[in-house]
Design a protein around this motif. Sequence first.
Motif, PDB file in Angstrom:
ATOM      1  N   ARG A 211       1.375   7.043  -6.617  1.00  0.00           N
ATOM      2  CA  ARG A 211       0.297   8.018  -6.824  1.00  0.00           C
ATOM      3  C   ARG A 211       0.809   9.438  -6.547  1.00  0.00           C
ATOM      4  NH1 ARG A 211      -5.482   8.453  -3.485  1.00  0.00           N
ATOM      5  NH2 ARG A 211      -6.147  10.361  -4.536  1.00  0.00           N
ATOM      6  N   ASN A 212       1.534   9.594  -5.442  1.00  0.00           N
ATOM      7  CA  ASN A 212       2.050  10.914  -5.087  1.00  0.00           C
ATOM      8  C   ASN A 212       3.136  11.366  -6.056  1.00  0.00           C
ATOM      9  OD1 ASN A 212       0.336  10.785  -2.878  1.00  0.00           O
ATOM     10  ND2 ASN A 212       1.914  10.021  -1.494  1.00  0.00           N
TER      11      ASN A 212
ATOM     12  N   VAL B  59      -3.822   0.905  -5.361  1.00  0.00           N
ATOM     13  CA  VAL B  59      -3.604   2.077  -4.499  1.00  0.00           C
ATOM     14  C   VAL B  59      -2.899   3.197  -5.265  1.00  0.00           C
ATOM     15  CG1 VAL B  59      -2.411   2.889  -2.418  1.00  0.00           C
ATOM     16  CG2 VAL B  59      -3.634   0.712  -2.376  1.00  0.00           C
ATOM     17  N   SER B  60      -2.066   2.836  -6.224  1.00  0.00           N
ATOM     18  CA  SER B  60      -1.382   3.858  -7.034  1.00  0.00           C
ATOM     19  C   SER B  60      -2.329   4.518  -8.019  1.00  0.00           C
ATOM     20  CB  SER B  60      -0.218   3.235  -7.808  1.00  0.00           C
ATOM     21  OG  SER B  60      -0.655   2.624  -9.013  1.00  0.00           O
TER      22      SER B  60
ATOM     23  N   GLU C 252       0.829  -1.197   0.000  1.00  0.00           N
ATOM     24  CA  GLU C 252       0.000   0.000   0.000  1.00  0.00           C
ATOM     25  C   GLU C 252       0.873   1.259   0.000  1.00  0.00           C
ATOM     26  OE1 GLU C 252      -3.892   1.258   2.574  1.00  0.00           O
ATOM     27  OE2 GLU C 252      -3.402  -0.848   2.342  1.00  0.00           O
ATOM     28  N   ASN C 253       1.937   1.256   0.775  1.00  0.00           N
ATOM     29  CA  ASN C 253       2.844   2.403   0.775  1.00  0.00           C
ATOM     30  C   ASN C 253       3.490   2.601  -0.594  1.00  0.00           C
ATOM     31  OD1 ASN C 253       2.474   3.330   3.396  1.00  0.00           O
ATOM     32  ND2 ASN C 253       4.062   1.998   4.245  1.00  0.00           N
TER      33      ASN C 253
ATOM     34  N   SER D 264       0.929   4.161  -2.820  1.00  0.00           N
ATOM     35  CA  SER D 264       0.758   5.586  -2.486  1.00  0.00           C
ATOM     36  C   SER D 264       1.922   6.413  -2.999  1.00  0.00           C
ATOM     37  CB  SER D 264       0.668   5.772  -0.964  1.00  0.00           C
ATOM     38  OG  SER D 264      -0.465   5.134  -0.460  1.00  0.00           O
TER      39      SER D 264
ATOM     40  N   ASN E  27      -4.760  11.882  -2.077  1.00  0.00           N
ATOM     41  CA  ASN E  27      -5.495  11.342  -0.933  1.00  0.00           C
ATOM     42  C   ASN E  27      -5.693  12.456   0.098  1.00  0.00           C
ATOM     43  OD1 ASN E  27      -4.721  10.414   2.022  1.00  0.00           O
ATOM     44  ND2 ASN E  27      -5.931   8.773   1.125  1.00  0.00           N
TER      45      ASN E  27
ATOM     46  N   ALA F  27       5.003   7.059   2.900  1.00  0.00           N
ATOM     47  CA  ALA F  27       4.412   7.657   1.697  1.00  0.00           C
ATOM     48  C   ALA F  27       4.066   9.126   1.957  1.00  0.00           C
ATOM     49  CB  ALA F  27       3.159   6.875   1.290  1.00  0.00           C
ATOM     50  N   THR F  28       3.669   9.439   3.180  1.00  0.00           N
ATOM     51  CA  THR F  28       3.372  10.828   3.532  1.00  0.00           C
ATOM     52  C   THR F  28       4.651  11.666   3.523  1.00  0.00           C
ATOM     53  OG1 THR F  28       1.557  10.041   4.912  1.00  0.00           O
ATOM     54  CG2 THR F  28       2.294  12.299   5.281  1.00  0.00           C
TER      55      THR F  28
ATOM     56  N   ASN G 110      -8.390   7.224   6.782  1.00  0.00           N
ATOM     57  CA  ASN G 110      -7.999   8.605   6.489  1.00  0.00           C
ATOM     58  C   ASN G 110      -8.100   9.486   7.735  1.00  0.00           C
ATOM     59  OD1 ASN G 110      -7.295   8.371   3.795  1.00  0.00           O
ATOM     60  ND2 ASN G 110      -9.375   8.729   3.059  1.00  0.00           N
TER      61      ASN G 110
ATOM     62  N   THR H 296      -3.067  12.834   2.762  1.00  0.00           N
ATOM     63  CA  THR H 296      -1.807  13.319   2.194  1.00  0.00           C
ATOM     64  C   THR H 296      -1.891  14.819   1.924  1.00  0.00           C
ATOM     65  OG1 THR H 296      -1.495  11.163   1.162  1.00  0.00           O
ATOM     66  CG2 THR H 296      -0.160  12.971   0.312  1.00  0.00           C
TER      67      THR H 296
END
Lengths: 289, 289
Positions: free
Chosen positions: A158-159, A185-186, A151-152, A155, B271, A273-274, B152, B274
């Motif tokens: 995606r980011n 998730v991406s 999942e990370n 993410s 997200n 990921a954040t 979230n 994020t």
Amino acid sequence: MTNPSPLAVAVVDITDPDDPRVDDFRDLNSVDRRPDLPALPGGRVGKGLVIAEGVLVAQRMIASRFAPHAFLGVDKRLGELSRLDGGLVVSDDPAAVPFYRTTADVMADVVGFHLNRGVLGVARRPAGLDPAAIIADARTVAVLEGVNDHENIGSIFRNAAGLGVDAVLFGAGTADPLYRRSVRVSMGHVLLVPFAALPDWPAELKLLSDNGFQTISLTPDPAAVPLAQAVAAQRVAFLVGAEGPGLSETAMRASDIRARIPMSRGTDSLNVATAAAISFYERVRVTQG
Amino acid sequence: MTNPSPLAVAVVDITDPDDPRVDDFRDLNSVDRRPDLPALPGGRVGKGLVIAEGVLVAQRMIASRFAPHAFLGVDKRLGELSRLDGGLVVSDDPAAVPFYRTTADVMADVVGFHLNRGVLGVARRPAGLDPAAIIADARTVAVLEGVNDHENIGSIFRNAAGLGVDAVLFGAGTADPLYRRSVRVSMGHVLLVPFAALPDWPAELKLLSDNGFQTISLTPDPAAVPLAQAVAAQRVAFLVGAEGPGLSETAMRASDIRARIPMSRGTDSLNVATAAAISFYERVRVTQG
């Protein structure tokens, strides 16, 4: 989207969930038969396929280097994909990529659970990309070490796509980015943002230095410089490590600089990921602001 | 941590998983009996309890306004909590908070699944906080609208704690932040960062304006100002909406300014947790940099 032209598909109706033509979509959650796990010698695990779930991700797969060789879905989703730029166009050519059209119930029997996204695309894994090639025109790169949570990884892609990262490099201990959950998730960006492995880790970070990248290790270490002071170079590579252990000391030593996100006392480090998203944002802000 | 003093516990050994003394930890995943869902008239759903999972989150519960009235765990975790600042101290007082000590197997029978964190704390839900009180000394506030995903919400509290947000306000359509998964994903920070509801939404945003807060709606709208230009006021409140729909137009109109995170073309919005983290980071950078 790099390729807005639609893909021609031949519609094939499927009524029997045991039909062997849809075997590439079978038992998506079954541990020993999952199609989306890498193929190993002896066939012990997966088939090495890549699965796209849902209209949006299927559309991104069509635009990607992961050429889908079949789809399975309900008529409604075929209609949606037919109306999208870079989606599908129904063809009479029986040699076109098959779209196996079926009902939600038959689809659930095939994949092993009810899948409310209503359409799946499947592609074979192409050969891995050359790290030197994918960084050739890149200005901002992410480098992962030890990130083993699917999942990370999803993410992060995606980011990366949303915040201007041109390529992702995989150091030691990272999980498979083409696992179905990572792709989902991406939001399909793992299919579009180029990535490559650096098997000789961390020695191959030299590739980045040789190409003029400033390599920045993200760390909660209070002795590191604030992130905002580190991101202005012409070419930048962000190294991020797994939550908990963070980057290895050897990886940090092989990088040019250590940077930190200013954090409140008494808190934990951020999710990887954040933290990566914040560094990508900071890069956009400094270079575009 | 606001309270580093340990909590006295009386150790009570449990050998029978049906022991009624551990009923507050029973069937954590059973939809109609879950202890961590709000209590409704008639007792149709949960008991309105708050569950802390694992040593770190239990420690944060001890430091919080959510006073634990019991623990269930294995001896190893009792030992770990006894060695932590603000953890537990074993007492001979039989009126102390009980620590129900048991084996991993009995614990699994009670909660309904194997729980590898090895210790649970439980607290009753205290009365909700007054929004005016929690923003009284706040400089940075997050305001949620329509965020109905427990993961979230947990992430937003984790990021709030790490990145200097003093309080969280809940507008319309938000999910319960005290659901077990939110508490876990927040790493216990939902117990420490004060939050309150704004039932008259979005009219009650006036509370923020009346107290000198600049209210900033986060939106992907290209006409909005870049985030970096919006975050320097003395007091700032970030409004974030659910992924997909985003903030409602009425909520955005009730705010002072609309701000955007610069995004690449052809990508989706970030997200919500994020995007919130990036805004919190930007606030720290601008006010502390």
